[in-house]
Design an enzyme around this catalytic site. Structure first.
Site, short mmCIF file in Angstrom:
data_model
loop_
_atom_site.label_atom_id
_atom_site.label_comp_id
_atom_site.label_asym_id
_atom_site.label_seq_id
_atom_site.Cartn_x
_atom_site.Cartn_y
_atom_site.Cartn_z
N GLN A 66 -18.18 44.35 -17.35
CA GLN A 66 -19.10 43.94 -18.65
C GLN A 66 -20.50 44.41 -18.24
OE1 GLN A 66 -17.86 39.76 -17.83
NE2 GLN A 66 -19.84 39.31 -18.30
N HIS A 99 -23.33 24.89 -16.47
CA HIS A 99 -21.89 24.99 -16.20
C HIS A 99 -21.29 23.88 -16.00
CE1 HIS A 99 -23.56 29.13 -14.70
NE2 HIS A 99 -22.33 29.58 -15.59
O1 PAF Z 1 -20.33 33.88 -19.51
C1 PAF Z 1 -19.74 34.34 -18.59
O2 PAF Z 1 -20.09 33.96 -17.15
C2 PAF Z 1 -18.81 35.53 -18.60
O3 PAF Z 1 -19.32 36.58 -19.35
C3 PAF Z 1 -17.30 35.09 -18.37
C4 PAF Z 1 -17.09 34.63 -19.71
C5 PAF Z 1 -17.11 34.52 -17.05
C6 PAF Z 1 -16.67 36.36 -18.34
O4 PAF Z 1 -16.87 37.35 -17.09
#
Ligand code: PAF
Length: 291
Positions: free
Chosen positions: A61, A37
């Site tokens: 998701q 990140h």
């Molecule tokens: O990749 C992620 O961490 C997630 O899928 C995102 C893009 C923040 C969406 O919740």
């Protein structure tokens, strides 16, 4: 660094910077932040005046039997990491702030969402596209940064931003790896020490295919069987999928021709699903055509 939890405060923060003529970059995350990140943050800081990170573990998701509850949450650690990397604001909304009412509107990126990982995880990319659309509408950044590790997610988000004429440019950032090759991921935190030791086999399996490719092999079935053979050498790894696709369309390839191809792998190790990706560019191969 500002720590912001409401849409109204975040919009106020962004507007004050916009009035001062500053550009805004955005890194959406689900937290449990790591150096992968931070590579997104570094790129964002290099290309924008203001860097905003969001932390929200998005329930829509995750499928019913997936790891939403087990997903690592480390907000204090995350805020500290962002602060020490020069992030200007972290947006960490609660569930009520993001989903005050059940959604009646969702974003579905046809075709790209239903193939590959979308086939294994029905509805996953609808959840991703919808929450990313919401976040991009709240933040309205100039640029938004996503890791190439989640190659299909990046393709889905790019297409969504294009189709919906969104303001933000979607920027893909190369996968960051641990010293032993394992792709950096928040889910790695859930590997047991024994699983963590064998996890790099997934990357090694992909390197086997890359080496074959470099010697001139172009047949998808042959390249994929190299991945399968190495993965099978580690009994605790279950290869869930292994595909060689056109990098732009994600359509399955039978041969790697002139354009770039991407090798996409998902594997289960204990309770964790590992995802990895590797682009195969024809100019990588000895004697292959230059790109
Ligand atoms: O990749 C992620 O961490 C997630 O899928 C995102 C893009 C923040 C969406 O919740």
């Amino acid at each position: 660094m500002q720590s912001i939890s409401t849409r109204a405060d975040l919009r106020g923060f962004v507007s004050s910077h916009r009035r001062a003529g500053r550009t805004v970059g955005f890194v959406p995350t689900m937290g449990a932040l790591h150096h992968g990140h931070m590579a997104l943050v570094e790129r964002c800081r290099a290309e924008n005046d203001v860097t905003i990170v969001s932390i929200f573990v998005n329930p829509t998701q995750f499928g019913p039997n997936e790891d939403f509850d087990a997903y690592p949450r480390r907000i204090d650690h995350d805020l500290e990491l962002c602060r020490s990397h020069g992030v200007d604001a972290v947006f960490h909304p609660g569930m009520q702030e993001m989903y005050p009412e059940p959604l009646r509107t969702v974003v579905e990126v046809a075709e790209l969402s239903s193939i590959l990982i979308g086939e294994q995880r029905p509805g996953h990319f609808r959840g991703v596209a919808t929450v990313v659309a919401k976040l991009l509408n709240i933040v309205e950044p100039d640029r938004a940064y996503f890791g190439e590790k989640d190659f299909q997610q990046l393709a889905v988000v790019r297409r969504m931003a294009f189709d919906l004429s969104m303001r933000a440019t979607i920027v893909g950032v190369p996968t960051v790896r641990e010293a032993d090759g394992l792709a950096a991921s928040s889910r790695n935190l859930r590997l047991t020490p024994a699983e963590r030791r064998v996890a790099p086999v997934v990357h090694q399996a992909m390197l086997d295919a890359k080496r074959l490719f470099e010697t001139g092999e172009r047949d998808a079935a042959t390249l994929l069987s190299a991945v399968r053979a190495r993965a099978a050498s580690e009994p605790s790894i279950a290869l869930l999928s292994c595909d060689l696709c056109d990098s732009a369309t994600l359509g399955a390839l039978r041969r790697v021709a002139d354009g770039p191809a991407v090798l996409l792998v998902t594997a289960r190790l204990g309770s964790v699903v590992l995802i990895d990706q590797f682009e195969l560019k024809p100019d990588l191969a000895t004697g292959g055509p230059a790109a």
